[in-house]
Enzyme design. Structure first.
Site, PDB file in Angstrom:
ATOM      1  N   LEU A  66      14.144  -2.481  -9.871  1.00  0.00           N
ATOM      2  CA  LEU A  66      15.497  -2.148 -10.242  1.00  0.00           C
ATOM      3  C   LEU A  66      16.174  -2.353  -9.104  1.00  0.00           C
ATOM      4  O   LEU A  66      15.966  -1.878  -7.836  1.00  0.00           O
ATOM      5  CB  LEU A  66      15.756  -1.008 -10.751  1.00  0.00           C
ATOM      6  CG  LEU A  66      15.258  -0.729 -12.258  1.00  0.00           C
ATOM      7  CD1 LEU A  66      15.476   0.737 -12.437  1.00  0.00           C
ATOM      8  CD2 LEU A  66      15.827  -1.649 -13.385  1.00  0.00           C
TER       9      LEU A  66
ATOM     10  N   ASP B 281       6.778  12.106  -4.450  1.00  0.00           N
ATOM     11  CA  ASP B 281       7.284  10.986  -4.363  1.00  0.00           C
ATOM     12  C   ASP B 281       8.518  10.732  -4.778  1.00  0.00           C
ATOM     13  O   ASP B 281       9.396   9.904  -4.038  1.00  0.00           O
ATOM     14  CB  ASP B 281       6.393  10.283  -5.509  1.00  0.00           C
ATOM     15  CG  ASP B 281       6.580   8.806  -5.566  1.00  0.00           C
ATOM     16  OD1 ASP B 281       6.430   8.015  -4.564  1.00  0.00           O
ATOM     17  OD2 ASP B 281       6.907   8.111  -6.746  1.00  0.00           O
TER      18      ASP B 281
ATOM     19  N   GLY C  35      -1.561   2.040 -14.364  1.00  0.00           N
ATOM     20  CA  GLY C  35      -0.705   1.683 -13.036  1.00  0.00           C
ATOM     21  C   GLY C  35       0.533   2.223 -12.966  1.00  0.00           C
ATOM     22  O   GLY C  35       1.273   1.757 -11.904  1.00  0.00           O
TER      23      GLY C  35
ATOM     24  N   THR D 143       0.734  -1.222  -0.081  1.00  0.00           N
ATOM     25  CA  THR D 143      -0.058  -0.209  -0.022  1.00  0.00           C
ATOM     26  C   THR D 143       0.844   1.366   0.036  1.00  0.00           C
ATOM     27  O   THR D 143       2.043   1.491  -0.031  1.00  0.00           O
ATOM     28  CB  THR D 143      -0.937  -0.079   1.263  1.00  0.00           C
ATOM     29  OG1 THR D 143      -0.090   0.228   2.240  1.00  0.00           O
ATOM     30  CG2 THR D 143      -1.350  -1.502   1.489  1.00  0.00           C
TER      31      THR D 143
ATOM     32  N   LYS E 286       6.833   4.054   0.758  1.00  0.00           N
ATOM     33  CA  LYS E 286       8.049   4.805   0.951  1.00  0.00           C
ATOM     34  C   LYS E 286       7.677   5.608   1.992  1.00  0.00           C
ATOM     35  O   LYS E 286       8.915   6.350   2.502  1.00  0.00           O
ATOM     36  CB  LYS E 286       8.177   5.491  -0.143  1.00  0.00           C
ATOM     37  CG  LYS E 286       8.571   5.048  -1.376  1.00  0.00           C
ATOM     38  CD  LYS E 286       8.745   6.013  -2.688  1.00  0.00           C
ATOM     39  CE  LYS E 286       7.348   6.334  -3.328  1.00  0.00           C
ATOM     40  NZ  LYS E 286       6.813   5.199  -4.073  1.00  0.00           N
TER      41      LYS E 286
ATOM     42  N   GLU F 117       0.508   6.658  -8.617  1.00  0.00           N
ATOM     43  CA  GLU F 117      -0.130   6.228  -7.368  1.00  0.00           C
ATOM     44  C   GLU F 117      -1.372   6.500  -7.727  1.00  0.00           C
ATOM     45  O   GLU F 117      -1.940   7.142  -8.498  1.00  0.00           O
ATOM     46  CB  GLU F 117       0.407   6.988  -6.409  1.00  0.00           C
ATOM     47  CG  GLU F 117       1.969   6.952  -5.864  1.00  0.00           C
ATOM     48  CD  GLU F 117       2.197   5.818  -5.157  1.00  0.00           C
ATOM     49  OE1 GLU F 117       1.154   5.080  -4.923  1.00  0.00           O
ATOM     50  OE2 GLU F 117       3.528   5.537  -4.956  1.00  0.00           O
TER      51      GLU F 117
ATOM     52  N   VAL G 115      12.392   2.877  -4.293  1.00  0.00           N
ATOM     53  CA  VAL G 115      12.992   3.662  -5.128  1.00  0.00           C
ATOM     54  C   VAL G 115      12.684   3.474  -6.496  1.00  0.00           C
ATOM     55  O   VAL G 115      12.390   4.326  -7.285  1.00  0.00           O
ATOM     56  CB  VAL G 115      14.627   3.806  -5.049  1.00  0.00           C
ATOM     57  CG1 VAL G 115      15.320   4.527  -5.857  1.00  0.00           C
ATOM     58  CG2 VAL G 115      14.887   4.168  -3.370  1.00  0.00           C
TER      59      VAL G 115
ATOM     60  N   LYS H  93      12.094   9.464  -2.614  1.00  0.00           N
ATOM     61  CA  LYS H  93      13.094   8.461  -3.355  1.00  0.00           C
ATOM     62  C   LYS H  93      14.365   8.769  -3.257  1.00  0.00           C
ATOM     63  O   LYS H  93      15.414   8.185  -2.558  1.00  0.00           O
ATOM     64  CB  LYS H  93      12.810   8.183  -4.647  1.00  0.00           C
ATOM     65  CG  LYS H  93      11.349   7.358  -4.635  1.00  0.00           C
ATOM     66  CD  LYS H  93      11.277   7.005  -6.425  1.00  0.00           C
ATOM     67  CE  LYS H  93       9.674   6.217  -6.665  1.00  0.00           C
ATOM     68  NZ  LYS H  93       9.680   6.197  -8.022  1.00  0.00           N
TER      69      LYS H  93
END
Length: 814
Positions: free
Chosen positions: A612, A677, A663, A554, A578, A666, A608, A681
């Site tokens: 990856l 966001d 998608g 979530t 995050k 957010e 992040v 990160k």
């Protein structure tokens, strides 16, 4: 000559007794057999219950007696043809009338003496052996029923002290002239030298059979029960437990002493000297070989033969300087317990002699404390000793094996395995022979401890992970698909068995300790109980499963706040959320500290760069001694998608809407487009690099108009994008004029950290970044001019789910 013993589960009812008679008859056709039987399953408990109820003036004893009557009548009617029932029913009723009279006397006197308790307890075996003998006679099977009380003589009603000289003489006298194919004995019951009734203790039917087998030098003692031998662990608690084909007497004694219910501990002693093999067999699977118990084993043997445990233990602790170097202290301690008839199960003492710890049955703890506090009253009054301390709800786990002394590191492996799963060891005991390593733990941890130890010592290195998943939207549902798809691969290639044991969304939550089927989890979840983050944690804690992992898919701040609770319970946390790692630095550091302290992995690679390996790469650089000077990155796959697809003839609103629908953003796209966001990160990367920064320290250069930033919900935000299309068109036009591309860039250096929209020229590494890809440039001591580059897809439910999946696997492989 063989001796066969059948336990309560084998003679539970008419149907099971028929199986028993079939087995006895088959063996008696080959040789003469002696048979010992227990009471019908559960009857001994009911008999003692009736006696105790009567002694406390509880009229319910009559109902208990009625249940006992019904069980025996049902058995007679199920075994014996109607034409032969009358005399047998009359005899059984006569015995039950005697029982009722005894209980009436107890009720009137409000007293249950040891002698009377022994009489009551013995009715079960007397009745079952009579019924079985009559059933065999009806089938025209040659059978002689003997009363064990005429042969087995004990020295005391309360202490099981067999007079072997007298007992063996009586049994041999019978055996010398016995011509019957089958001789049947009731187990458990005996008689004192004075002729008073006594018993051999709970589980004493095994003991009866062993005494008879030793007396007549039997070829073999067979103990028939409801399992196929002795198991590597209790199969009711450990599903992967398996029967052990062959063990030694010593191993069997250790396992039975520490809770293995298949065999009563004293059973082995009478036949050990005679080298009589014992075979544990399954009444309901007679063809199964079961477990053979002998003095020695042929060939190689595993280090650990089995894992056993005892529940309902109490720990008594004595501490104080008054015992240091004082001769006779231990003698006074153990003599006191001996006089109170209290059995000590485990002892451990510090080398300083400042404390001593004893494990005894929980039911005897209060009596033991009172006796010891009285004996050491003087030392306690002078503060040389503290009053005896009691700790209840304790259990003992024991590793058992004759070959353990040949293998190094077993203790360390045992302790580290328990520690990794937050099982606290309260005390340790290991004999010099190294056949047994025992640890004292909390009772609530028994099931988890047994399973993780069994996994460590007996199973093909397949590690079971138990997932508690919250959030099953875009990312969570993709994770469920991947878990289902890779199930066999993980098991066969990586030796990982991953079970989803709990799922929650914002509305409902479900739990299943045996694993939720991934084929219909959505249907189950729709019918679940009301969702609550704290209740979800409490249930996970209550389930107390090994290798537990909490998975957060979530972006909910309330879920992030619960991480500390999971880590403090040694449950791993894997998250793409995050918020926790971008929270106040003190909270970020506390999460890291909890992870280290409780050995609970806290993994957030997807914070992040989705799938990856950005954080992993950074951590490896730092762990190997490199130093980060600068990080430049495009860290928002959603923003990269938006600006790569924002072209002349296309509205900014439509591009953002498409990103949301696919998608890439957010649920609230403003989180991405506002730069919050990306700021989170780069903050996480800065913190992973060793910098102490807060979110407000990140400079955010917004490209959204204030009107869009001030919107209160998602529909209003999209409306503002339409209203301000000219604003976005001007930004795009400027980029085109300068032959640049728009990229939302995050930068961290030793001087500052910032995020903002930049115009990227054609010669920059970011220029050709396509689709929703992310890219990170690490400038370090080792990469000062040509940076280390990590590049790839950085958004989308699939890749984010794969990143979470990778973190789960990383935990499983450690």
């Amino acid at each position: 000559m063989k001796v066969l013993k059948f336990g309560g589960s084998s003679v539970a009812n008419a149907k099971t007794i028929d199986k028993v008679i079939e087995i006895i008859n088959e063996q008696s056709n080959k040789q003469q057999v002696y048979v010992v039987v227990s009471a019908l399953g559960g009857i001994t408990d009911l008999l003692l219950q009736a006696g105790n109820e009567a002694s406390t003036n509880d009229n319910n004893y009559k109902n208990t007696l009625k249940t006992i009557d019904e069980r025996h009548m049902e058995t007679v009617k199920g075994l014996i043809p109607i034409v032969s029932q009358s005399a047998i029913i009359s005899k059984v009723r006569s015995e039950l009338n005697k029982l009722e009279s005894i209980c009436e006397g107890i009720f009137l006197l409000k007293e249950l003496s040891p002698k009377t308790a022994a009489v009551i307890a013995g009715f079960g075996e007397l009745l079952s052996s009579y019924i079985i003998a009559e059933a065999m006679k009806v089938k025209e099977i040659d059978c002689s029923l003997q009363d064990s009380r005429a042969f087995i003589i004990t020295g005391d009603q309360q202490k099981v002290m067999v007079d072997y000289e007298e007992t063996n003489a009586r049994i041999n006298s019978l055996h010398t002239n016995n011509k019957h194919k089958i001789t049947l004995f009731p187990g458990f019951i005996s008689r004192t030298k004075e002729g008073e009734p006594s018993t051999l203790g709970r589980g004493g039917s095994d003991f009866t059979a062993a005494i008879i087998a030793a007396a007549i030098n039997a070829e073999e003692l067979q103990i028939w029960t409801d399992v196929s031998g002795m198991y590597t662990a209790n199969p009711k608690l450990v599903k992967q437990a398996k029967p052990v084909a062959h063990i030694t007497y010593q191993e069997a004694m250790e396992l039975s002493h520490f809770g293995a219910k298949v065999i009563y501990p004293p059973t082995i002693h009478p036949i050990l000297e005679k080298d009589i093999p014992i075979v544990i067999k399954n009444t309901f699977d007679p063809e199964n070989n079961g477990t053979l118990i002998t003095r020695e084993l042929a060939g190689s043997q595993k280090a650990v033969t089995g894992i056993s445990h005892i529940d309902d233990i109490a720990i008594l602790s004595l501490e104080g300087s008054g015992m240091v170097g004082i001769p006779g202290f231990s003698k006074r301690l153990f003599e006191t317990l001996f006089l109170e008839n209290i059995n000590v199960i485990l002892i451990t003492q510090a080398s300083s002699e400042h404390s001593i710890c004893l494990a005894i049955e929980k039911s005897e703890a209060s009596k033991a404390k009172a006796a010891l506090d009285s004996v050491f009253e003087f030392e306690i009054s002078k503060h040389k000793l503290a009053p005896v301390k009691i700790e209840n709800d304790i259990a003992i786990i024991a590793l058992v094996g004759d070959n353990m002394y040949k293998h190094q590191g077993l203790s360390g492996k045992m302790f580290s395995t328990l520690g990794k799963n937050n099982v606290n060891i309260r005390a340790i005991a290991q004999g010099a022979s190294e056949k047994n390593i025992s640890v004292v733990i909390e009772k609530k941890d028994v099931k988890k401890a047994l399973n993780i130890l069994h996994e460590q010592f007996f199973e093909v290195k397949t590690k079971q992970l138990n997932l508690f998943i919250t959030g099953v939207g875009n990312v969570g549902s993709k994770l469920m698909e991947q878990l289902s798809q890779q199930k066999e691969y993980l098991k066969n290639k990586l030796r990982l068995k991953i079970r989803v044991v709990a799922i929650s969304n914002s509305r409902t939550m479900i739990f299943d300790e045996s694993g939720i089927k991934l084929s219909n989890w959505e249907e189950k979840l729709a019918q679940g109980e009301e969702a609550n983050a704290d209740a979800f944690f409490e249930k996970a804690k209550e389930m107390n499963l090994r290798n537990s992992i909490f998975v957060d898919n979530t972006a909910n701040p309330n879920i992030a706040r619960v991480y500390k609770k999971y880590l403090a319970e040694s449950m791993a946390v894997v998250t793409c959320n995050k918020i926790a790692c971008a929270d106040d630095y003190v909270n970020y550091e506390e999460l890291q500290e909890l992870s280290r302290k409780f050995n609970a992995p806290f993994l957030y690679e997807t914070n992040v760069g989705a799938g990856l390996p950005i954080i992993d790469t950074l951590n490896n650089l730092i762990a190997s001694g490199d130093h980060v000077h600068k990080i430049q990155a495009v860290l928002s796959g959603s923003l990269n998608f938006v600006f790569n697809n924002y072209k002349e003839g296309v509205s900014f609103h439509d591009v953002v809407k498409e990103a949301q629908e696919q998608g890439y953003t957010e649920p609230d796209p403003k989180i991405d487009l506002s730069g919050v966001d990306v700021a989170r990160k780069i903050l996480i990367l800065a913190r992973e690099s060793g910098r102490v920064l807060e979110l407000e320290d990140i400079k955010k250069e917004a490209f959204l108009p204030q009107e869009s930033l001030d919107t209160e919900n998602v529909p209003l935000f999209f409306d503002s994008l339409k209203t301000n299309e000219a604003h976005f068109s001007n930004i795009l036009e400027k980029a085109n004029k300068e032959s640049c591309r728009l990229k939302y860039v995050a930068q961290y250096s030793e001087e500052e950290a910032k995020v903002g929209l930049e115009y990227i020229p054609a010669d920059h590494p970011f220029y050709n970044l396509e689709g929703s890809d992310n890219i990170v440039l690490f400038y370090t001591d080792r990469y000062p001019k040509q940076p280390l580059i990590v590049k790839g897809a950085g958004a989308g439910a699939d890749v984010t789910a794969s990143g979470i999946f990778a973190d789960i696997i990383r935990i499983g492989k450690n």
